[in-house]
Motif scaffolding. Structure first.
Motif, PDB file in Angstrom:
ATOM      1  N   SER A   1       0.545 -91.502 -69.657  1.00 24.31           N
ATOM      2  CA  SER A   1       0.286 -92.979 -69.419  1.00 24.31           C
ATOM      3  C   SER A   1      -0.229 -93.105 -68.027  1.00 24.31           C
ATOM      4  CB  SER A   1       1.447 -93.618 -69.845  1.00 24.31           C
ATOM      5  OG  SER A   1       1.960 -93.490 -70.860  1.00 24.31           O
TER       6      SER A   1
ATOM      7  N   SER B   1       4.264 -98.755 -70.077  1.00 27.30           N
ATOM      8  CA  SER B   1       4.879 -99.092 -71.057  1.00 27.30           C
ATOM      9  C   SER B   1       6.341 -98.623 -71.044  1.00 27.30           C
ATOM     10  CB  SER B   1       4.198 -98.948 -72.534  1.00 27.30           C
ATOM     11  OG  SER B   1       2.995 -99.514 -72.707  1.00 27.30           O
TER      12      SER B   1
ATOM     13  N   THR C   1       6.006 -95.579 -77.246  1.00 24.84           N
ATOM     14  CA  THR C   1       4.988 -95.893 -76.514  1.00 24.84           C
ATOM     15  C   THR C   1       4.186 -94.654 -76.085  1.00 24.84           C
ATOM     16  OG1 THR C   1       6.442 -94.797 -74.570  1.00 24.84           O
ATOM     17  CG2 THR C   1       6.500 -97.045 -74.988  1.00 24.84           C
TER      18      THR C   1
ATOM     19  N   ILE D   1       3.307-103.780 -75.306  1.00 23.73           N
ATOM     20  CA  ILE D   1       3.811-102.453 -76.101  1.00 23.73           C
ATOM     21  C   ILE D   1       5.210-102.324 -75.938  1.00 23.73           C
ATOM     22  CG2 ILE D   1       2.956-100.156 -76.203  1.00 23.73           C
ATOM     23  CD1 ILE D   1       0.294-100.961 -74.871  1.00 23.73           C
ATOM     24  N   ALA D   2       5.636-102.424 -74.768  1.00 27.07           N
ATOM     25  CA  ALA D   2       6.867-101.896 -74.563  1.00 27.07           C
ATOM     26  C   ALA D   2       8.181-102.835 -75.402  1.00 27.07           C
ATOM     27  CB  ALA D   2       7.197-102.046 -73.033  1.00 27.07           C
TER      28      ALA D   2
ATOM     29  N   ALA E   1       7.860-101.768 -78.920  1.00 31.11           N
ATOM     30  CA  ALA E   1       8.520-100.396 -79.027  1.00 31.11           C
ATOM     31  C   ALA E   1       9.992-100.650 -79.308  1.00 31.11           C
ATOM     32  CB  ALA E   1       8.216 -99.450 -78.137  1.00 31.11           C
TER      33      ALA E   1
END
Length: 251
Positions: free
Chosen positions: A17, A95, A127, A144-145, A148
């Motif tokens: 990432s 994330s 992620t 995004i986190a 998730a």
């Protein structure tokens, strides 16, 4: 594929990432051809490992992985060009970092340590899926986190994660983190991650009755596996030796 390289050398998968954050931000500053793209992808991975891992990835190993397409001079010059393009901002929020902090907002004692661990592992996996999809490049890591984590919670039965605990978590996220679980971007990320998870075949039916959320059935547990590839990198031919980082600034 960066995930394969990271797994081979037993580095933390979050490195991918970080590396792709470098790569996306670098590519936003200039157009590049396929050969320079491949070199930039290799160099950002090398840079992310060097800055975030105790172990190191030798430059000779990178050269070997490139099958002789690039030399030490190429990687060193590209590294300088990338650092200049990023203005030395080399510790981006990921994330997964947001996931870890968000899970701390689950009320203490409201669920078992095993449940919290499973939430972390599933959210971590989601992620990693996001890294595989260009759609998420323009989405906030926090969105995004949160998506998730919410999907991971949706995958838990009420006997393992009570609904009131989930609601208290949502309220804490709003008041402590300033994030809205009903935000359009968060909801879009939830749908996208959920679709990737099911369409990718990661979902596995169990004997227990699944629960339904927004028209989608969820099992009590998700299969915990990991994507093996961020995406194939174009194969290129050897490029001419650069004299300085200006070579890359002009491509």
């Amino acid at each position: 594929c960066q995930h394969l390289i990271v797994d081979h050398f037993d580095f933390n998968r979050e490195i991918v990432s970080i590396s792709l954050s470098y790569l996306d931000r670098f590519l936003s500053t200039r157009p590049v051809n396929k050969k320079i793209f491949q070199l930039a992808a290799m160099t950002t991975l090398y840079l992310a490992i060097k800055l975030n891992e105790q172990g190191t990835l030798k430059m000779s190993s990178l050269i070997e992985l490139s099958r002789g397409y690039f030399m030490v001079e190429h990687i060193a010059a590209m590294e300088e060009a990338i650092l200049r393009a990023l203005s030395w901002y080399v510790h981006p929020p990921t994330s997964l970092a947001f996931v870890r902090h968000l899970l701390m907002l689950i009320p203490s004692g409201s669920c078992s340590g095993i449940v919290k661990h499973e939430l972390l592992e599933l959210a971590r996996f989601l992620t990693e899926l996001a890294v595989c999809d260009y759609y998420f490049v323009t989405r906030k890591p926090s969105s995004i986190a949160l998506a998730a984590v919410l999907n991971a919670m949706d995958g838990m039965s009420s006997s393992r994660l009570r609904e009131d605990v989930r609601q208290r978590f949502v309220e804490s996220v709003r008041f402590v983190a300033g994030l809205d679980c009903d935000n359009a971007e968060v909801e879009e990320c939830q749908v996208r991650l959920r679709d990737m998870y099911f369409q990718g075949g990661y979902y596995q039916n169990h004997q227990e009755s699944p629960k339904e959320h927004d028209g989608v059935t969820y099992d009590e547990d998700f299969q915990r596996s990991s994507p093996v590839c961020v995406g194939d990198v174009h194969q290129g031919q050897p490029i001419n030796h650069p004299q300085s980082s200006q070579y890359f600034n002009s491509h």
